[in-house]
Enzyme design. Sequence first.
Site, PDB file in Angstrom:
ATOM      1  N   CYS A 120     -51.806  50.522  85.206  1.00 38.14           N
ATOM      2  CA  CYS A 120     -52.171  49.102  85.309  1.00 38.14           C
ATOM      3  C   CYS A 120     -52.850  48.724  86.624  1.00 38.14           C
ATOM      4  O   CYS A 120     -53.713  47.849  86.656  1.00 38.14           O
ATOM      5  CB  CYS A 120     -50.919  48.255  85.124  1.00 38.14           C
ATOM      6  SG  CYS A 120     -49.884  48.777  83.750  1.00 38.14           S
ATOM      7  N   HIS A 264     -54.730  41.889  85.712  1.00 38.63           N
ATOM      8  CA  HIS A 264     -54.439  42.915  84.708  1.00 38.63           C
ATOM      9  C   HIS A 264     -53.948  42.233  83.439  1.00 38.63           C
ATOM     10  O   HIS A 264     -53.075  41.352  83.479  1.00 38.63           O
ATOM     11  CB  HIS A 264     -53.381  43.878  85.237  1.00 38.63           C
ATOM     12  CG  HIS A 264     -52.788  44.745  84.181  1.00 38.63           C
ATOM     13  ND1 HIS A 264     -53.543  45.555  83.372  1.00 38.63           N
ATOM     14  CD2 HIS A 264     -51.498  44.902  83.780  1.00 38.63           C
ATOM     15  CE1 HIS A 264     -52.749  46.171  82.517  1.00 38.63           C
ATOM     16  NE2 HIS A 264     -51.508  45.802  82.748  1.00 38.63           N
ATOM     17  N   ASN A 294     -53.792  45.192  75.786  1.00 37.74           N
ATOM     18  CA  ASN A 294     -53.551  45.691  77.138  1.00 37.74           C
ATOM     19  C   ASN A 294     -54.152  47.089  77.219  1.00 37.74           C
ATOM     20  O   ASN A 294     -53.637  48.039  76.630  1.00 37.74           O
ATOM     21  CB  ASN A 294     -52.044  45.724  77.407  1.00 37.74           C
ATOM     22  CG  ASN A 294     -51.695  46.251  78.789  1.00 37.74           C
ATOM     23  OD1 ASN A 294     -52.478  46.952  79.426  1.00 37.74           O
ATOM     24  ND2 ASN A 294     -50.501  45.918  79.259  1.00 37.74           N
TER      25      ASN A 294
END
Length: 349
Positions: A120, A264, A294
């Site tokens: 991430c 993010h 994601n």
Amino acid sequence: MPEASIRGVRIRGIGAAVPETVLDVEDLSETFGPEMAAKLIASTGVRQRRRVRSGQTTADLAGRAAESLLKELDWEPSSVDVLLFVSQTFDYLMPASSCVLHGKLGLSRNAAAFDIGLGCSGWTYGVWLASSLIAGGCRRALLLAGDTNEHIAPADGLQALAGDAATATALEASNDGAIHTSVGTDGNRWRALWVPAGGSRSRSRPETREFHPCEDGVPRSDENTHMNGPDIFSFTIREVPPLLDRALAQTGWAKDDVDAFVLHQANKYIIDYLVKRVKLDPSKTPLSLDEFGNTSSASIPLTIHRRLGERLARGPVRLVAAGFGVGLSFGSVATEIGPLALPELQVLP
């Protein structure tokens, strides 16, 4: 915490690639049922995400993104001094995927290539490292970042959230450029987001691939991603607000001076919470997770590519980006970017 204001470097372009297969609301309903699907969409904000086909890897996506970007920039592959590949889903245990990509892209034998095992926060770390290498004498760097979560996502809410994508970011020495970075790590909480088996400490074997009920009642194998949601959330709200404050302090910008805060794309709940906590303008915090999910280390550059493209075509944008998650690690990038080379999104069949 390493903080650096690196002069003499600019981001020149961003390319992105995704698989052709789209999973959407209908797929969620088939897997989880209509009621649970509606709850997952409401909490995560994800309506679509991409999935690689069998045999397709992160390196395949990253290579295509890099090829399109080099062409758009009109850079000869031999002019790239260093290639960095940020991912957690590599092609092989050895060699490094960056070395494989180095050959496929036709880079010079004098070019360095290495992998960075981050998720991430990976793009922010990669920008820090690439900028530092340019400040140290390299002229051009290619930063590839992405993941194919299909290979490790379990059949639970994480599967509904995670998407597959990869990006390429070009950085170059520039007399008038500056990139401000800050990175950090909370390694005491590394088990908050991890894949227990498949590495050297716990090798892949039949029993690690068997599914068994976990503490939350969801069946997973030890080769799937395991996440402690409350730990991830507490880490995020503790680290990200001061991380953004440091980025602003490094640049001397006020919040109103920033054109875009690209966070993010963890999930909509976390992003909405951070927007309220830090008092950001929601119109300045673009989202791509509704379309792509994601996408780990690809999420920040993919969001820039897909949501800021028109703005970047018109002129410079003051950008603050923050990555946070698996590791647990976090990092920020603050810089003025644009106009950028932004080739069309590459879609791999």
